[in-house]
Design a protein around this motif. Structure first.
Motif, PDB file in Angstrom:
ATOM      1  N   ARG A  60      41.086  70.511  13.046  1.00  0.00           N
ATOM      2  CA  ARG A  60      42.414  71.064  13.273  1.00  0.00           C
ATOM      3  C   ARG A  60      42.722  71.183  14.768  1.00  0.00           C
ATOM      4  O   ARG A  60      43.830  70.914  15.212  1.00  0.00           O
ATOM      5  CB  ARG A  60      42.564  72.419  12.597  1.00  0.00           C
ATOM      6  CG  ARG A  60      44.007  72.892  12.509  1.00  0.00           C
ATOM      7  CD  ARG A  60      44.177  74.011  11.517  1.00  0.00           C
ATOM      8  NE  ARG A  60      43.873  73.608  10.159  1.00  0.00           N
ATOM      9  CZ  ARG A  60      44.712  72.905   9.393  1.00  0.00           C
ATOM     10  NH1 ARG A  60      45.879  72.504   9.866  1.00  0.00           N
ATOM     11  NH2 ARG A  60      44.373  72.589   8.160  1.00  0.00           N
ATOM     12  N   GLN A  61      41.720  71.589  15.550  1.00  0.00           N
ATOM     13  CA  GLN A  61      41.921  71.648  16.993  1.00  0.00           C
ATOM     14  C   GLN A  61      42.129  70.255  17.572  1.00  0.00           C
ATOM     15  O   GLN A  61      42.940  70.055  18.487  1.00  0.00           O
ATOM     16  CB  GLN A  61      40.723  72.323  17.672  1.00  0.00           C
ATOM     17  CG  GLN A  61      40.588  73.804  17.385  1.00  0.00           C
ATOM     18  CD  GLN A  61      39.869  74.099  16.085  1.00  0.00           C
ATOM     19  OE1 GLN A  61      39.579  73.176  15.289  1.00  0.00           O
ATOM     20  NE2 GLN A  61      39.547  75.355  15.842  1.00  0.00           N
ATOM     21  N   LEU A  62      41.414  69.292  17.025  1.00  0.00           N
ATOM     22  CA  LEU A  62      41.588  67.901  17.453  1.00  0.00           C
ATOM     23  C   LEU A  62      43.000  67.422  17.162  1.00  0.00           C
ATOM     24  O   LEU A  62      43.638  66.775  18.003  1.00  0.00           O
ATOM     25  CB  LEU A  62      40.560  67.017  16.741  1.00  0.00           C
ATOM     26  CG  LEU A  62      40.718  65.498  16.868  1.00  0.00           C
ATOM     27  CD1 LEU A  62      40.687  65.066  18.323  1.00  0.00           C
ATOM     28  CD2 LEU A  62      39.629  64.790  16.066  1.00  0.00           C
ATOM     29  N   LEU A  63      43.527  67.762  15.986  1.00  0.00           N
ATOM     30  CA  LEU A  63      44.872  67.322  15.630  1.00  0.00           C
ATOM     31  C   LEU A  63      45.919  67.959  16.536  1.00  0.00           C
ATOM     32  O   LEU A  63      46.838  67.282  17.001  1.00  0.00           O
ATOM     33  CB  LEU A  63      45.164  67.667  14.176  1.00  0.00           C
ATOM     34  CG  LEU A  63      46.594  67.351  13.710  1.00  0.00           C
ATOM     35  CD1 LEU A  63      46.873  65.856  13.801  1.00  0.00           C
ATOM     36  CD2 LEU A  63      46.820  67.853  12.286  1.00  0.00           C
ATOM     37  N   GLN A  64      45.799  69.256  16.799  1.00  0.00           N
ATOM     38  CA  GLN A  64      46.781  69.901  17.679  1.00  0.00           C
ATOM     39  C   GLN A  64      46.783  69.272  19.063  1.00  0.00           C
ATOM     40  O   GLN A  64      47.841  69.023  19.640  1.00  0.00           O
ATOM     41  CB  GLN A  64      46.500  71.405  17.771  1.00  0.00           C
ATOM     42  CG  GLN A  64      47.079  72.212  16.635  1.00  0.00           C
ATOM     43  CD  GLN A  64      47.293  73.666  17.021  1.00  0.00           C
ATOM     44  OE1 GLN A  64      47.710  73.971  18.133  1.00  0.00           O
ATOM     45  NE2 GLN A  64      47.007  74.555  16.096  1.00  0.00           N
ATOM     46  N   ALA A  66      45.889  66.282  19.808  1.00  0.00           N
ATOM     47  CA  ALA A  66      46.420  64.926  19.685  1.00  0.00           C
ATOM     48  C   ALA A  66      47.939  64.927  19.624  1.00  0.00           C
ATOM     49  O   ALA A  66      48.601  64.097  20.268  1.00  0.00           O
ATOM     50  CB  ALA A  66      45.837  64.247  18.451  1.00  0.00           C
ATOM     51  N   VAL A  67      48.527  65.844  18.856  1.00  0.00           N
ATOM     52  CA  VAL A  67      49.985  65.889  18.744  1.00  0.00           C
ATOM     53  C   VAL A  67      50.608  66.394  20.041  1.00  0.00           C
ATOM     54  O   VAL A  67      51.661  65.898  20.460  1.00  0.00           O
ATOM     55  CB  VAL A  67      50.407  66.760  17.547  1.00  0.00           C
ATOM     56  CG1 VAL A  67      51.926  66.882  17.485  1.00  0.00           C
ATOM     57  CG2 VAL A  67      49.896  66.150  16.246  1.00  0.00           C
ATOM     58  N   HIS A  68      49.995  67.371  20.690  1.00  0.00           N
ATOM     59  CA  HIS A  68      50.519  67.830  21.973  1.00  0.00           C
ATOM     60  C   HIS A  68      50.483  66.699  23.012  1.00  0.00           C
ATOM     61  O   HIS A  68      51.399  66.587  23.844  1.00  0.00           O
ATOM     62  CB  HIS A  68      49.710  69.028  22.474  1.00  0.00           C
ATOM     63  CG  HIS A  68      50.039  70.300  21.766  1.00  0.00           C
ATOM     64  ND1 HIS A  68      49.083  71.240  21.429  1.00  0.00           N
ATOM     65  CD2 HIS A  68      51.224  70.801  21.307  1.00  0.00           C
ATOM     66  CE1 HIS A  68      49.666  72.259  20.824  1.00  0.00           C
ATOM     67  NE2 HIS A  68      50.947  72.001  20.728  1.00  0.00           N
ATOM     68  N   PHE A 126      47.873  78.780  17.417  1.00  0.00           N
ATOM     69  CA  PHE A 126      48.291  77.855  18.464  1.00  0.00           C
ATOM     70  C   PHE A 126      47.140  77.628  19.430  1.00  0.00           C
ATOM     71  O   PHE A 126      46.579  78.577  19.988  1.00  0.00           O
ATOM     72  CB  PHE A 126      49.498  78.463  19.189  1.00  0.00           C
ATOM     73  CG  PHE A 126      50.282  77.487  20.002  1.00  0.00           C
ATOM     74  CD1 PHE A 126      51.044  76.503  19.385  1.00  0.00           C
ATOM     75  CD2 PHE A 126      50.269  77.543  21.386  1.00  0.00           C
ATOM     76  CE1 PHE A 126      51.777  75.606  20.136  1.00  0.00           C
ATOM     77  CE2 PHE A 126      51.006  76.647  22.136  1.00  0.00           C
ATOM     78  CZ  PHE A 126      51.762  75.679  21.512  1.00  0.00           C
ATOM     79  N   ILE A 127      46.765  76.375  19.638  1.00  0.00           N
ATOM     80  CA  ILE A 127      45.606  76.039  20.461  1.00  0.00           C
ATOM     81  C   ILE A 127      46.032  75.813  21.908  1.00  0.00           C
ATOM     82  O   ILE A 127      46.925  75.014  22.187  1.00  0.00           O
ATOM     83  CB  ILE A 127      44.907  74.773  19.929  1.00  0.00           C
ATOM     84  CG1 ILE A 127      44.531  74.958  18.455  1.00  0.00           C
ATOM     85  CG2 ILE A 127      43.685  74.454  20.767  1.00  0.00           C
ATOM     86  CD1 ILE A 127      43.611  76.104  18.198  1.00  0.00           C
ATOM     87  N   GLN A 128      45.407  76.540  22.812  1.00  0.00           N
ATOM     88  CA  GLN A 128      45.656  76.346  24.243  1.00  0.00           C
ATOM     89  C   GLN A 128      44.689  75.283  24.764  1.00  0.00           C
ATOM     90  O   GLN A 128      43.553  75.573  25.124  1.00  0.00           O
ATOM     91  CB  GLN A 128      45.452  77.672  24.998  1.00  0.00           C
ATOM     92  CG  GLN A 128      46.373  78.789  24.561  1.00  0.00           C
ATOM     93  CD  GLN A 128      47.812  78.571  25.006  1.00  0.00           C
ATOM     94  OE1 GLN A 128      48.077  77.801  25.929  1.00  0.00           O
ATOM     95  NE2 GLN A 128      48.739  79.241  24.352  1.00  0.00           N
ATOM     96  N   CYS A 129      45.138  74.050  24.781  1.00  0.00           N
ATOM     97  CA  CYS A 129      44.310  72.931  25.218  1.00  0.00           C
ATOM     98  C   CYS A 129      44.963  72.270  26.432  1.00  0.00           C
ATOM     99  O   CYS A 129      46.117  72.541  26.744  1.00  0.00           O
ATOM    100  CB  CYS A 129      44.145  71.926  24.083  1.00  0.00           C
ATOM    101  SG  CYS A 129      45.719  71.271  23.465  1.00  0.00           S
ATOM    102  N   PRO A 130      44.254  71.398  27.122  1.00  0.00           N
ATOM    103  CA  PRO A 130      44.858  70.731  28.289  1.00  0.00           C
ATOM    104  C   PRO A 130      46.133  69.969  27.939  1.00  0.00           C
ATOM    105  O   PRO A 130      47.083  69.951  28.734  1.00  0.00           O
ATOM    106  CB  PRO A 130      43.744  69.781  28.761  1.00  0.00           C
ATOM    107  CG  PRO A 130      42.480  70.418  28.288  1.00  0.00           C
ATOM    108  CD  PRO A 130      42.815  71.070  26.994  1.00  0.00           C
TER     109      PRO A 130
END
Length: 267
Positions: A60-64, A66-68, A126-130
């Motif tokens: 799920r974190q990977l998908l978020q 990827a979409v961001h 909501f994932i805070q990713c780069p």
């Protein structure tokens, strides 16, 4: 053979991560979230299965992320499209392009974007990713160039409005036309319909509430409280007719007016 420099290793890791993100977008868009496994993603990316766990806690974190990344690239491409926004309307043109880019993704990749929005509402949130931070920076910069006086607050509001519009476009069983939502957003920010990338079906008028009633509902007799001997007397409200006002005829009596409230029209 000399060992690779730290900069070369960093570039290789960046490329490997990018391939995983791109493979995730492609596969979820083709098959859906449940039918896509981490092994499928690693195979499509040409990477080892264990490498995914090195970069991401889970699917799920990977998908978020990827979409961001996809949203960031789509927004950046829209803002960089020739001719570049210039002149006194540059900020308004950039905001129009941003709105069109996000609404366009909802129309072009409905399965992917619906899965993404559903994932944001799960326990992980909501994932805070780069990738999300790059998207946030670009949206905030767009709001600043639009001319806002409070970029932090207005950026969050724009993000919420765009997320809500994406949900409305993708809502199963009751979707709203993207052109209608575009018209509402453009009206809110004072943007001309011709800015950005107008849809081919033409402008949609903003929402103005339900149509007027043909016959008003019955009105209660205003003369005093209801009697204890029975229900209050009800008289039918006659249809209002337009007639010229005669200055020589004073108003004899006032009648209650029935109000009507108009109906109003978040990765």
């Amino acid at each position: 053979m000399s060992p690779r420099s730290p900069s070369v290793n960093e570039e290789l890791r960046r490329r490997s991560r990018e391939r995983l993100l791109q493979a995730t977008v492609e596969l979820v868009d083709e098959r859906g979230y449940e039918a896509t496994t981490l092994g499928d993603i690693a195979c499509r990316a040409g990477s080892a299965r264990g490498l995914i766990s090195y970069y991401f806690p889970g699917k799920r974190q990977l998908l978020q992320s990827a979409v961001h990344r996809l949203m960031h690239h789509s927004l950046q491409a829209a803002l960089d499209r020739e001719p570049l926004p210039a002149g006194e309307d540059a900020g308004r043109e950039r905001l129009a392009r941003a709105i069109d880019a996000i609404l366009g993704l909802a129309q072009e990749r409905p399965l992917l974007m619906r899965t993404h929005m559903a994932g944001i509402l799960t326990a992980e949130g909501f994932i805070q990713c780069p990738e999300q931070q790059r998207l946030a920076f670009l949206l905030r910069d767009t709001v600043e160039r639009y001319g806002t006086e409070d970029a932090d607050t207005d950026y969050r509001l724009l993000r919420a409005l765009l997320m809500g519009s994406v949900v409305a476009v993708l809502l199963p069983g009751a979707p709203m036309p993207a052109a209608r939502l575009r018209a509402e957003l453009f009206q809110r920010y004072g943007l001309d319909w011709e800015l950005g990338t107008p849809p081919s079906e033409g402008p949609e008028p903003p929402l103005e509430g339900p149509p007027p009633l043909q016959d008003p509902p019955p009105a209660l007799d205003p003369q005093g409280p209801p009697s204890a001997q029975g229900p209050p007397r009800v008289r039918k409200a006659s249809r209002v007719r337009e007639s010229p006002v005669r200055e020589s005829s004073p108003v004899q009596e006032s009648s209650p007016v029935l109000g009507r409230e108009g109906a109003a029209a978040e990765g």
